[in-house]
Write a protein that holds these residues in place. Structure first.
Motif, PDB file in Angstrom:
ATOM      1  N   PHE A  64       0.820  -1.221   0.000  1.00  0.00           N
ATOM      2  CA  PHE A  64       0.000   0.000   0.000  1.00  0.00           C
ATOM      3  C   PHE A  64       0.857   1.275   0.000  1.00  0.00           C
ATOM      4  O   PHE A  64       0.405   2.329  -0.409  1.00  0.00           O
ATOM      5  CB  PHE A  64      -0.896   0.058   1.242  1.00  0.00           C
ATOM      6  CG  PHE A  64      -1.873  -1.079   1.345  1.00  0.00           C
ATOM      7  CD1 PHE A  64      -2.655  -1.438   0.259  1.00  0.00           C
ATOM      8  CD2 PHE A  64      -2.019  -1.792   2.527  1.00  0.00           C
ATOM      9  CE1 PHE A  64      -3.571  -2.482   0.344  1.00  0.00           C
ATOM     10  CE2 PHE A  64      -2.927  -2.834   2.630  1.00  0.00           C
ATOM     11  CZ  PHE A  64      -3.699  -3.181   1.533  1.00  0.00           C
TER      12      PHE A  64
ATOM     13  N   VAL B  63      -5.321  -1.325  -6.344  1.00  0.00           N
ATOM     14  CA  VAL B  63      -4.025  -0.945  -5.762  1.00  0.00           C
ATOM     15  C   VAL B  63      -2.980  -2.056  -5.928  1.00  0.00           C
ATOM     16  O   VAL B  63      -1.801  -1.776  -6.116  1.00  0.00           O
ATOM     17  CB  VAL B  63      -4.183  -0.556  -4.269  1.00  0.00           C
ATOM     18  CG1 VAL B  63      -4.682  -1.720  -3.424  1.00  0.00           C
ATOM     19  CG2 VAL B  63      -2.876  -0.007  -3.710  1.00  0.00           C
ATOM     20  N   THR B  69      -2.089   4.884  -5.710  1.00  0.00           N
ATOM     21  CA  THR B  69      -2.037   5.174  -4.289  1.00  0.00           C
ATOM     22  C   THR B  69      -1.118   6.365  -4.033  1.00  0.00           C
ATOM     23  O   THR B  69      -0.187   6.599  -4.792  1.00  0.00           O
ATOM     24  CB  THR B  69      -1.570   3.913  -3.496  1.00  0.00           C
ATOM     25  OG1 THR B  69      -1.347   4.260  -2.134  1.00  0.00           O
ATOM     26  CG2 THR B  69      -0.289   3.341  -4.046  1.00  0.00           C
ATOM     27  N   SER B 100      -2.340  13.269  -5.453  1.00  0.00           N
ATOM     28  CA  SER B 100      -3.559  12.627  -5.942  1.00  0.00           C
ATOM     29  C   SER B 100      -3.901  13.106  -7.345  1.00  0.00           C
ATOM     30  O   SER B 100      -4.315  12.322  -8.199  1.00  0.00           O
ATOM     31  CB  SER B 100      -4.733  12.911  -5.000  1.00  0.00           C
ATOM     32  OG  SER B 100      -4.571  12.185  -3.801  1.00  0.00           O
ATOM     33  N   ILE B 143      -5.773   4.461  -1.105  1.00  0.00           N
ATOM     34  CA  ILE B 143      -5.578   3.305  -1.996  1.00  0.00           C
ATOM     35  C   ILE B 143      -6.819   3.113  -2.866  1.00  0.00           C
ATOM     36  O   ILE B 143      -7.941   3.385  -2.445  1.00  0.00           O
ATOM     37  CB  ILE B 143      -5.289   1.996  -1.212  1.00  0.00           C
ATOM     38  CG1 ILE B 143      -6.398   1.702  -0.183  1.00  0.00           C
ATOM     39  CG2 ILE B 143      -3.931   2.049  -0.526  1.00  0.00           C
ATOM     40  CD1 ILE B 143      -6.266   0.342   0.478  1.00  0.00           C
ATOM     41  N   TYR B 157     -12.163   4.248  -3.562  1.00  0.00           N
ATOM     42  CA  TYR B 157     -10.912   4.453  -2.814  1.00  0.00           C
ATOM     43  C   TYR B 157     -11.180   4.354  -1.320  1.00  0.00           C
ATOM     44  O   TYR B 157     -12.313   4.478  -0.872  1.00  0.00           O
ATOM     45  CB  TYR B 157     -10.327   5.842  -3.100  1.00  0.00           C
ATOM     46  CG  TYR B 157     -10.007   6.074  -4.554  1.00  0.00           C
ATOM     47  CD1 TYR B 157      -8.755   5.770  -5.070  1.00  0.00           C
ATOM     48  CD2 TYR B 157     -10.980   6.586  -5.415  1.00  0.00           C
ATOM     49  CE1 TYR B 157      -8.467   5.970  -6.406  1.00  0.00           C
ATOM     50  CE2 TYR B 157     -10.705   6.790  -6.758  1.00  0.00           C
ATOM     51  CZ  TYR B 157      -9.451   6.477  -7.258  1.00  0.00           C
ATOM     52  OH  TYR B 157      -9.179   6.665  -8.590  1.00  0.00           O
ATOM     53  N   THR B 198       3.994   8.783  -4.260  1.00  0.00           N
ATOM     54  CA  THR B 198       3.212   7.607  -4.660  1.00  0.00           C
ATOM     55  C   THR B 198       4.101   6.371  -4.580  1.00  0.00           C
ATOM     56  O   THR B 198       5.318   6.442  -4.791  1.00  0.00           O
ATOM     57  CB  THR B 198       2.613   7.795  -6.066  1.00  0.00           C
ATOM     58  OG1 THR B 198       1.817   6.646  -6.392  1.00  0.00           O
ATOM     59  CG2 THR B 198       3.680   7.954  -7.140  1.00  0.00           C
TER      60      THR B 198
END
Lengths: 360, 360
Positions: A64, B63, B69, B100, B143, B157, B198
């Motif tokens: 993750f 993920v 992620t 993001s 995730i 998510y 990330t």
């Protein structure tokens, strides 16, 4: 590596199978899955086929946070007579280990993986659709599971295989797509992870796909990460150009995925005595070839579409129409030959297909 | 975005807390965690603080396959008088949303995230260690959870925050490290994901870290992905060079993470009237400066170490010793000032710290 006893736990209630005509890509999963664990002390251990079920992982599981994961994608085909074929599966497991090496993940015994996969498919054989163009998509993958936030390779992993019946890629016959030549975002650079099938390469591409869609094109053509000058690959496919009777494809630059369909296409072309070259190809060269009339066909190659003809390329101000936006003769021939071999409808002079029944 | 009611479900049995002296980085987690879900229909919904517990995810959750992620890392400090401070947390939540955006993940309301984090810390306040150098490490992360294998942004998510008490980074006083200048592997290229926090950026670095360790160096110094000529960052820290009384750090090239400690160091230096420059710095220039005697200090900046002095650089055949392999005066001053502000031992003229108690 010693062979370990495969534990099989079958489900008590089978799921209802979707209609072949309603299948989408990677949406439905079969009744069972394969799973195996890894620890530093035991190596890979406890291989088992169990009912398809959720994973339970600590929120700190490394996958993750630091993305240490690799995967593969291949297909099983069921023919009219009920026989089941895999297409060059040993190549997928070889590549999985190559990807794992780049990601500092311990390798898995390739022959053993194939044996586990065959057993899993035998158990869920009824899930393989038979309508033309349909198949069973196979997704082997490894994830890092150690629950700790230190940035370092995990000491625990899970290797899994899940299966998904998928519909025909071309529902209305093979058709050319338009592609957007991406000149801002980068898929991969030399020294990066571009040759590995690892999660981070895929999400990194979503922004470019957005731009392609906004420009009314179906997919992205990636240029090299250094100069944005040389052609690398299309979406998640390799790319080929037919120029003046010869076929050219970008060489394995160190940032391109080594496609198994790509390799098969090269071998097929050679067997047909069609000249094929792996080399650096600039996008400028493709523009020039289009202008001079020597650009005859463009197509992508990959597990999902097998062969995907390209009818249009959009690069900055240049709009290149390929073969009058129609599927070229060579693209069609490759598609027919490859899918014929994969499904068992055609002879397999290369010994590429592996029949499940041969070992039962 | 409307404020949603935060649901709180406390654990019935509290875990035993590890001894402060036995703490490692990211190994122990507190009694509770924050979690919130996202769907296209509802947006972010159902914010809740629940007992720390495993996640249950479909094996096809995106993920695992395509790495969509993002995460953050920050710390809470508890001082002798029991007050708890966060260091510029709004910068972390701003950066989370920037990451993001690159990964096509929907943004989260930044003020709301901070409010949820504060509530979580209040509940697990007893977990914050007080020994000098210790802190509570905070890991917010998102995730992608949609269980489907199509390569496209997820439609579901989870946003979570987990907390981990961590020991002192420098157990025996601040000490310089040796770094290996990586000339083969690439961390990030322009147009890639280098500026985003990330997962895929981190596992991609393990191979280079292996080479650093094999060369008896503690960490990697990354060069740019295009020419392997310009300095980018150290391990997972930003890097600074003191040259002839001035401080220089690589500019935000589009492939460097915008560190919050980096930003704070620049602001501190400016407030001290020490000249500081953000620009392209070649590794050749550092070699020359070392030879001519103008290379006075090198240090990394990041949340974990705050300031990490560099005593030695190994690049190809060049071995550069910095400041006689001792911690420089400026590195020490920055470390003392920043950690003093973070823990509340020093005044905070910048208004960087956020006290939990101020709003109770």
């Amino acid at each position: 590596m010693t062979t370990q006893k495969l534990e099989i736990m079958k489900c008590t209630h089978k799921k209802q199978k979707p209609e072949s005509s309603a299948l989408e890509f990677g949406k439905y999963f079969t009744d069972h899955m394969f799973i195996m664990d890894y620890s530093e002390e035991k190596g890979w251990y406890s291989p088992r086929i169990i009912p398809y079920q959720p994973l339970t992982l600590d929120p700190a599981a490394m996958v993750f946070h630091y993305g240490q994961t690799v995967f593969e994608g291949l297909k099983a085909y069921r023919s009219e007579d009920g026989s089941v074929r895999l297409f060059r599966p040993e190549e997928n497991f070889k590549r999985l280990n190559q990807s794992s090496d780049r990601l500092s993940i311990p390798p898995i015994d390739e022959a053993q993986m194939l044996a586990y996969l065959k057993e899993l498919i035998r158990i869920d054989k009824d899930w393989i659709p038979t309508m033309p163009g349909t198949s069973l998509y196979i997704r082997p993958f490894v994830i890092a599971t150690e629950p700790t936030l230190g940035v370092a390779p995990s000491r625990n992993y899970k290797f899994m295989i899940i299966l998904s019946p998928v519909g025909a890629y071309y529902k209305e016959g093979i058709n050319p797509i338009g592609i957007f030549v991406e000149d801002q975002y980068t898929r991969a650079a030399p020294g990066g992870t571009g040759t590995a099938k690892t999660a981070g390469n895929y999400c990194a591409a979503y922004k470019a796909q957005e731009r392609a869609t906004a420009n009314k094109q179906a997919q992205v053509l990636w240029l090299d990460g250094m100069e944005k000058k040389y052609v690398e690959e299309v979406g998640s496919m390799n790319v080929f150009f037919k120029l003046n009777g010869e076929v050219h494809t970008p060489g394995l630059s160190g940032s391109i995925l080594e496609g198994i369909t790509r390799k098969s296409v090269i071998e097929l072309l050679k067997s047909w005595d069609i000249p094929v070259f792996e080399r650096r190809i600039s996008i400028e060269e493709i523009v020039s070839a289009s202008k001079s009339g020597t650009l005859e066909e463009v197509f992508g190659t990959g597990t999902a579409a097998v062969i995907s003809p390209v009818g249009e390329l959009l690069w900055k101000d240049h709009k290149i129409v390929v073969n009058n936006n129609e599927t070229g003769a060579l693209s069609k021939r490759l598609y027919t030959e490859l899918t014929g071999i994969q499904t068992g409808e055609q002879k397999d002079p290369f010994g590429w297909t592996v029949r499940l029944e041969d070992e039962e």
